[in-house]
Motif scaffolding. Structure first.
Motif, PDB file in Angstrom:
ATOM      1  N   TRP A 189      -2.976  11.855  15.235  1.00  0.00           N
ATOM      2  CA  TRP A 189      -2.886  11.796  13.771  1.00  0.00           C
ATOM      3  C   TRP A 189      -2.161  10.531  13.329  1.00  0.00           C
ATOM      4  CZ3 TRP A 189      -4.885  13.868   9.501  1.00  0.00           C
ATOM      5  CH2 TRP A 189      -4.184  13.790   8.296  1.00  0.00           C
ATOM      6  N   ASP A 190      -1.045  10.241  13.981  1.00  0.00           N
ATOM      7  CA  ASP A 190      -0.288   9.027  13.644  1.00  0.00           C
ATOM      8  C   ASP A 190      -1.143   7.782  13.848  1.00  0.00           C
ATOM      9  OD1 ASP A 190       1.911  10.623  13.093  1.00  0.00           O
ATOM     10  OD2 ASP A 190       2.961  10.150  14.957  1.00  0.00           O
ATOM     11  N   HIS A 191      -1.891   7.757  14.927  1.00  0.00           N
ATOM     12  CA  HIS A 191      -2.743   6.606  15.237  1.00  0.00           C
ATOM     13  C   HIS A 191      -3.835   6.430  14.187  1.00  0.00           C
ATOM     14  CE1 HIS A 191      -5.433   3.905  17.367  1.00  0.00           C
ATOM     15  NE2 HIS A 191      -6.388   4.826  17.344  1.00  0.00           N
ATOM     16  N   LEU A 192      -4.513   7.513  13.843  1.00  0.00           N
ATOM     17  CA  LEU A 192      -5.658   7.419  12.940  1.00  0.00           C
ATOM     18  C   LEU A 192      -5.258   7.198  11.482  1.00  0.00           C
ATOM     19  CD1 LEU A 192      -7.896  10.243  14.455  1.00  0.00           C
ATOM     20  CD2 LEU A 192      -8.287   7.778  14.606  1.00  0.00           C
ATOM     21  N   THR A 193      -4.061   7.633  11.107  1.00  0.00           N
ATOM     22  CA  THR A 193      -3.655   7.539   9.697  1.00  0.00           C
ATOM     23  C   THR A 193      -2.717   6.369   9.410  1.00  0.00           C
ATOM     24  OG1 THR A 193      -1.756   9.039  10.001  1.00  0.00           O
ATOM     25  CG2 THR A 193      -3.887  10.038   9.424  1.00  0.00           C
ATOM     26  N   ALA A 194      -2.383   5.606  10.428  1.00  0.00           N
ATOM     27  CA  ALA A 194      -1.432   4.497  10.246  1.00  0.00           C
ATOM     28  C   ALA A 194      -1.876   3.570   9.118  1.00  0.00           C
ATOM     29  CB  ALA A 194      -1.291   3.715  11.544  1.00  0.00           C
ATOM     30  N   GLY A 195      -0.941   3.263   8.219  1.00  0.00           N
ATOM     31  CA  GLY A 195      -1.222   2.345   7.111  1.00  0.00           C
ATOM     32  C   GLY A 195      -1.828   2.995   5.882  1.00  0.00           C
ATOM     33  N   ASP A 196      -2.061   4.301   5.907  1.00  0.00           N
ATOM     34  CA  ASP A 196      -2.653   4.935   4.729  1.00  0.00           C
ATOM     35  C   ASP A 196      -1.725   4.815   3.540  1.00  0.00           C
ATOM     36  OD1 ASP A 196      -4.984   6.979   3.945  1.00  0.00           O
ATOM     37  OD2 ASP A 196      -3.131   7.557   2.950  1.00  0.00           O
ATOM     38  N   PRO A 197      -2.260   4.537   2.345  1.00  0.00           N
ATOM     39  CA  PRO A 197      -1.400   4.329   1.169  1.00  0.00           C
ATOM     40  C   PRO A 197      -0.626   5.550   0.714  1.00  0.00           C
ATOM     41  CG  PRO A 197      -3.723   4.337   0.547  1.00  0.00           C
ATOM     42  CD  PRO A 197      -3.665   4.261   2.033  1.00  0.00           C
ATOM     43  N   GLU A 198      -1.055   6.761   1.117  1.00  0.00           N
ATOM     44  CA  GLU A 198      -0.330   7.966   0.714  1.00  0.00           C
ATOM     45  C   GLU A 198       0.541   8.531   1.828  1.00  0.00           C
ATOM     46  OE1 GLU A 198      -2.052  10.780  -2.408  1.00  0.00           O
ATOM     47  OE2 GLU A 198      -3.841  10.188  -1.279  1.00  0.00           O
ATOM     48  N   LEU A 199       0.598   7.852   2.953  1.00  0.00           N
ATOM     49  CA  LEU A 199       1.263   8.422   4.115  1.00  0.00           C
ATOM     50  C   LEU A 199       2.735   8.714   3.888  1.00  0.00           C
ATOM     51  CD1 LEU A 199       0.469   9.279   6.947  1.00  0.00           C
ATOM     52  CD2 LEU A 199       1.210   7.049   7.771  1.00  0.00           C
TER      53      LEU A 199
END
Length: 224
Positions: free
Chosen positions: A212-222
């Motif tokens: 999850w961390d790998h795939l969502t890295a950099g998401d604006p809502e993270l």
């Protein structure tokens, strides 16, 4: 509810960035035993920060504007009380193997999460009615994944975060099978036996959290 909607949006964009969806695909997260939250009916990579998701009943008609194949989500949530997230996706290797009508074998670690084997729905028509969706999910059996000939795949996990990892895993499982077929080794290459698969398919060690961390890295809502 907004925290769950945020997770749905983050997952949608992550699947888009990973190339697991394009113009088509959808993801959802369970709210409770009676309802779930599905992403907007648009290309998932284009889901906007703060965009509204839609509450869908597990049992009942789809709300206006919800995509017809979300019936697949309904069928999974109705049959699997433990399911917390569902993803309908079209990764390139998934699409290729599904079009061939071939179910990938358990040849590497990621594949063990789909024991005993992913299901196969051997019909190219889109699943936009309750009877068709129910029949398709019947073929999924106890597996976490289902290939649909000519139409990609569906995965279900204990959470949407886990389902996102499973989508990546099933795509990679199909990639390995295509490589075995291309090399002419599909009949002779090793297959992981059930007892070893059960031990390998662990949730320990932050397996799904790290994906999850790998795939969502950099998401604006993270970090919002």
């Amino acid at each position: 509810m907004e925290d769950l909607a945020r997770t749905v949006r983050i997952a949608a964009r992550a699947l888009g960035r990973a190339g697991l969806v394009h113009a088509y695909g959808h993801c959802s997260a369970r709210i409770d035993q009676d309802s779930f939250l599905v992403c907007p009916a648009r290309p998932m990579a284009q889901v906007a920060v703060g965009e509204a998701c839609t509450v869908v009943p597990v049992d009942g008609p789809l709300p206006e504007g919800v995509l017809g194949e979300v019936r697949l989500h309904q069928q999974i949530y109705a049959r699997r009380p433990e399911a917390g997230g569902v993803i309908r996706f079209m990764g390139p290797s998934v699409m290729a193997l599904a079009a061939l009508g071939v179910v990938p074998k358990m040849r590497h670690g990621f594949g063990t999460y789909f024991a005993p084997a992913p299901g196969l729905w051997d019909d190219i028509q889109l699943l936009r009615d309750d009877a068709g969706a129910a029949a398709a999910i019947d073929t999924m059996g106890d597996s976490a994944g289902l290939l649909m000939r000519g139409n990609g795949a569906v995965v279900a996990g204990a959470s949407l975060q886990e389902a996102t990892g499973l989508a990546f895993y099933l795509e990679d499982m199909c990639r390995i099978e295509l490589a075995a077929l291309a090399a002419g080794l599909a009949e002779t290459a090793p297959v992981i036996p059930p007892d070893q698969a059960a031990r390998r398919a662990t949730r320990a060690g932050r397996i799904f959290e790290r994906m999850w961390d790998h795939l969502t890295a950099g998401d604006p809502e993270l970090d919002s």
